[in-house]
Design a protein around this motif. Sequence first.
Motif, PDB file in Angstrom:
ATOM      1  N   SER A  57      -2.300  -6.679  -4.298  1.00 22.34           N
ATOM      2  CA  SER A  57      -3.649  -6.326  -4.748  1.00 22.34           C
ATOM      3  C   SER A  57      -4.286  -5.215  -3.931  1.00 22.34           C
ATOM      4  N   LYS A  58      -3.754  -4.936  -2.746  1.00 20.49           N
ATOM      5  CA  LYS A  58      -4.376  -3.979  -1.836  1.00 20.49           C
ATOM      6  C   LYS A  58      -3.921  -2.557  -2.164  1.00 20.49           C
ATOM      7  N   LYS A  59      -4.875  -1.709  -2.552  1.00 21.59           N
ATOM      8  CA  LYS A  59      -4.547  -0.347  -2.970  1.00 21.59           C
ATOM      9  C   LYS A  59      -5.119   0.730  -2.051  1.00 21.59           C
ATOM     10  N   ILE A  60      -6.019   0.351  -1.147  1.00 21.59           N
ATOM     11  CA  ILE A  60      -6.637   1.311  -0.233  1.00 21.59           C
ATOM     12  C   ILE A  60      -6.399   0.834   1.202  1.00 21.59           C
ATOM     13  N   LYS A 166       4.026   3.904   1.738  1.00 22.19           N
ATOM     14  CA  LYS A 166       3.420   5.131   1.193  1.00 22.19           C
ATOM     15  C   LYS A 166       3.203   5.071  -0.313  1.00 22.19           C
ATOM     16  N   SER A 167       4.065   4.369  -1.038  1.00 24.59           N
ATOM     17  CA  SER A 167       3.873   4.259  -2.489  1.00 24.59           C
ATOM     18  C   SER A 167       3.035   3.046  -2.866  1.00 24.59           C
ATOM     19  N   ALA A 171      -4.708   5.288  -1.564  1.00 25.75           N
ATOM     20  CA  ALA A 171      -5.493   6.077  -0.617  1.00 25.75           C
ATOM     21  C   ALA A 171      -5.294   5.510   0.780  1.00 25.75           C
ATOM     22  N   LYS A 172      -5.273   6.399   1.770  1.00 26.87           N
ATOM     23  CA  LYS A 172      -5.106   5.987   3.170  1.00 26.87           C
ATOM     24  C   LYS A 172      -6.232   6.599   3.992  1.00 26.87           C
ATOM     25  N   VAL A 204       3.053  11.132   5.697  1.00 30.52           N
ATOM     26  CA  VAL A 204       2.048  10.452   4.874  1.00 30.52           C
ATOM     27  C   VAL A 204       0.667  10.883   5.352  1.00 30.52           C
ATOM     28  N   LYS A 205      -0.113  11.476   4.451  1.00 26.44           N
ATOM     29  CA  LYS A 205      -1.435  11.970   4.809  1.00 26.44           C
ATOM     30  C   LYS A 205      -2.424  10.820   4.930  1.00 26.44           C
TER      31      LYS A 205
END
Length: 256
Positions: A57-60, A166-167, A171-172, A204-205
Amino acid sequence: MNRNELYVESSKHGKGVKILPELCAYTPREVYELLERNERIHSWFSIIENQYIPPNSKKILLLYPCSTVKPFWESRAYKALFNTLSKLSHRDLIHLVTVSEPFGVIPEEFYGMKGDGYNWKDEWYDVPGLFEWWVRKHKLPYEEEFLEQSINILAKNVAKYLEKTKSHYKAKIAFVRTYSSSLKLKKDHTHRRIIEKASALSGVKVKLLPPKRLIARIVKKHGRFAWDMYGIAHPEAQEYLRYYLKKTIEQVINHE
């Protein structure tokens, strides 16, 4: 101060938890030796690198620095952060991950948990030995070669985490002490330097926040002490973070 006196000071940072003397390091050389030799740290690195997978569920990704007070969630910076996160819709999309000296990354699922690799419920550390002001204050040796080697070890650990996830994240973001109150970069801004090196190593930015202009505004309005004392816990810094995360959440949802 001798080591026993330093440990007495360290133990005061534990709020209802034990600071383990074997996980205290008061100079860059001690931090480096801890990173090289401590089996608890090596075990944790292995778990994060080889076994851990972030929740679906974690996307950010939100990277946030560890605190002097242990456990983190009892510190001013984390109480301010949790208050900020509570104001967001879809907070469940945000994955809070602590950047720690000396444990690399600690995902929020482990906060207050006993489990394989380490007991984050009761057993903690105190590692101020990379911060020049602290080491000089206590009249201890500050050897920059060991500062650099320690940052390199930790950056490699964080880089492996960024690379393997990374995928996973859309957003990071890293919210750390990016500049001093004089708006300068400092060699012992360890969290910023670890993340910068990790980003370069992994390719990875990561968006580094807060920006210099925000710190300049806080210093101009409230004085240098406001940033020196509160840093990212400052209300204006937290409001900036809330706004930035709100916009990021909207972007992620719109692209789903």
